[in-house]
Design a protein around this motif. Sequence first.
Motif, PDB file in Angstrom:
ATOM      1  N   VAL A  42     -27.756 -18.999 -13.050  1.00  0.00           N
ATOM      2  CA  VAL A  42     -28.552 -18.161 -12.151  1.00  0.00           C
ATOM      3  C   VAL A  42     -29.920 -17.896 -12.790  1.00  0.00           C
ATOM      4  N   LYS A  43     -30.348 -18.821 -13.632  1.00  0.00           N
ATOM      5  CA  LYS A  43     -31.598 -18.655 -14.364  1.00  0.00           C
ATOM      6  C   LYS A  43     -32.793 -18.473 -13.437  1.00  0.00           C
ATOM      7  N   ASP A  44     -32.760 -19.147 -12.289  1.00  0.00           N
ATOM      8  CA  ASP A  44     -33.894 -19.059 -11.353  1.00  0.00           C
ATOM      9  C   ASP A  44     -33.995 -17.687 -10.700  1.00  0.00           C
ATOM     10  N   ASP A  45     -32.942 -16.864 -10.822  1.00  0.00           N
ATOM     11  CA  ASP A  45     -32.962 -15.519 -10.233  1.00  0.00           C
ATOM     12  C   ASP A  45     -33.596 -14.486 -11.156  1.00  0.00           C
ATOM     13  N   PHE A  46     -33.938 -14.899 -12.393  1.00  0.00           N
ATOM     14  CA  PHE A  46     -34.467 -13.956 -13.380  1.00  0.00           C
ATOM     15  C   PHE A  46     -35.876 -14.351 -13.822  1.00  0.00           C
ATOM     16  N   LYS A  47     -36.633 -13.337 -14.194  1.00  0.00           N
ATOM     17  CA  LYS A  47     -37.974 -13.584 -14.715  1.00  0.00           C
ATOM     18  C   LYS A  47     -37.895 -14.123 -16.133  1.00  0.00           C
ATOM     19  N   THR A  67     -27.125 -13.168 -19.822  1.00  0.00           N
ATOM     20  CA  THR A  67     -28.416 -13.794 -20.098  1.00  0.00           C
ATOM     21  C   THR A  67     -28.592 -13.963 -21.604  1.00  0.00           C
ATOM     22  N   ASN A 121     -35.062  -8.963 -12.774  1.00  0.00           N
ATOM     23  CA  ASN A 121     -34.580  -9.711 -11.610  1.00  0.00           C
ATOM     24  C   ASN A 121     -35.732 -10.013 -10.655  1.00  0.00           C
ATOM     25  N   LYS A 122     -35.675 -11.177 -10.019  1.00  0.00           N
ATOM     26  CA  LYS A 122     -36.714 -11.562  -9.063  1.00  0.00           C
ATOM     27  C   LYS A 122     -36.452 -10.959  -7.687  1.00  0.00           C
ATOM     28  N   GLU A 123     -35.179 -10.875  -7.302  1.00  0.00           N
ATOM     29  CA  GLU A 123     -34.807 -10.370  -5.984  1.00  0.00           C
ATOM     30  C   GLU A 123     -34.260  -8.952  -6.105  1.00  0.00           C
TER      31      GLU A 123
END
Length: 229
Positions: free
Chosen positions: A169-174, A114, A206-208
């Motif tokens: 995988v940017k959409d997987d992180f806040k 990141t 992480n979002k998930e």
Amino acid sequence: MKKIFLMAVMSVAVLSANAQARFDEGTITIQPRIGATGAQMTHTPKLQIQGMPGSIDKEPVGGFFIGADAEYYLTDRIGLSAGINFAQAGSGWKDTDILMSGAKLSLKDMKIQTTYLNIPLMFNYYVLKGFALKAGLQMSFLTNAKAKAKATVDYGGGLTRNEDYNESVKDDFKKFDLAIPIGLSYDFKFPISLDLRYNIGLLKVNKEGDKSSRNMVCDLTIGYKFALK
């Protein structure tokens, strides 16, 4: 990373005997900095590969750092600084080889990397001439996140196939993070300084996932520190 941090603390303490004079009260300094990071996210799971017994252990991942700080000296011993920088964080897994139906699969450089735009606000206390202890608060804004890996399949007889995996995988992180940076710095007699900080993440990045992953990042930089006239 903790061992590296402690070794650097001891090294800087030895160097401090020959440090330059402190800046005077009321001085404003600017310091461009460049360097490297070592990072790992907490609760990063071991990696499971289909068809492979066991799992792959995690390990820290390295990255780049570039930015600048501005510091105002309240006294010759106490300074307040604000900065802006781009720095990489993330987490990785160890290289591994897997035997599959007579072929060997080699996996290398497996990591989640990141990149953040960071704004650190620091309190700096100059214990000795040129040698400062520092602590503060850092706001971070996610600019990029990628999953990366290099795979080589060796079929034998000199026949191989190489593939590079590089996916966003940017959409997987806040998008926002908050950390407490602690560290030290050393100003040499010429206007070069070394700065070491350990950034302790406070928020889930992480979002998930069932567990909260937080950034733990160590950065070591070299800078050119000069006073504004």
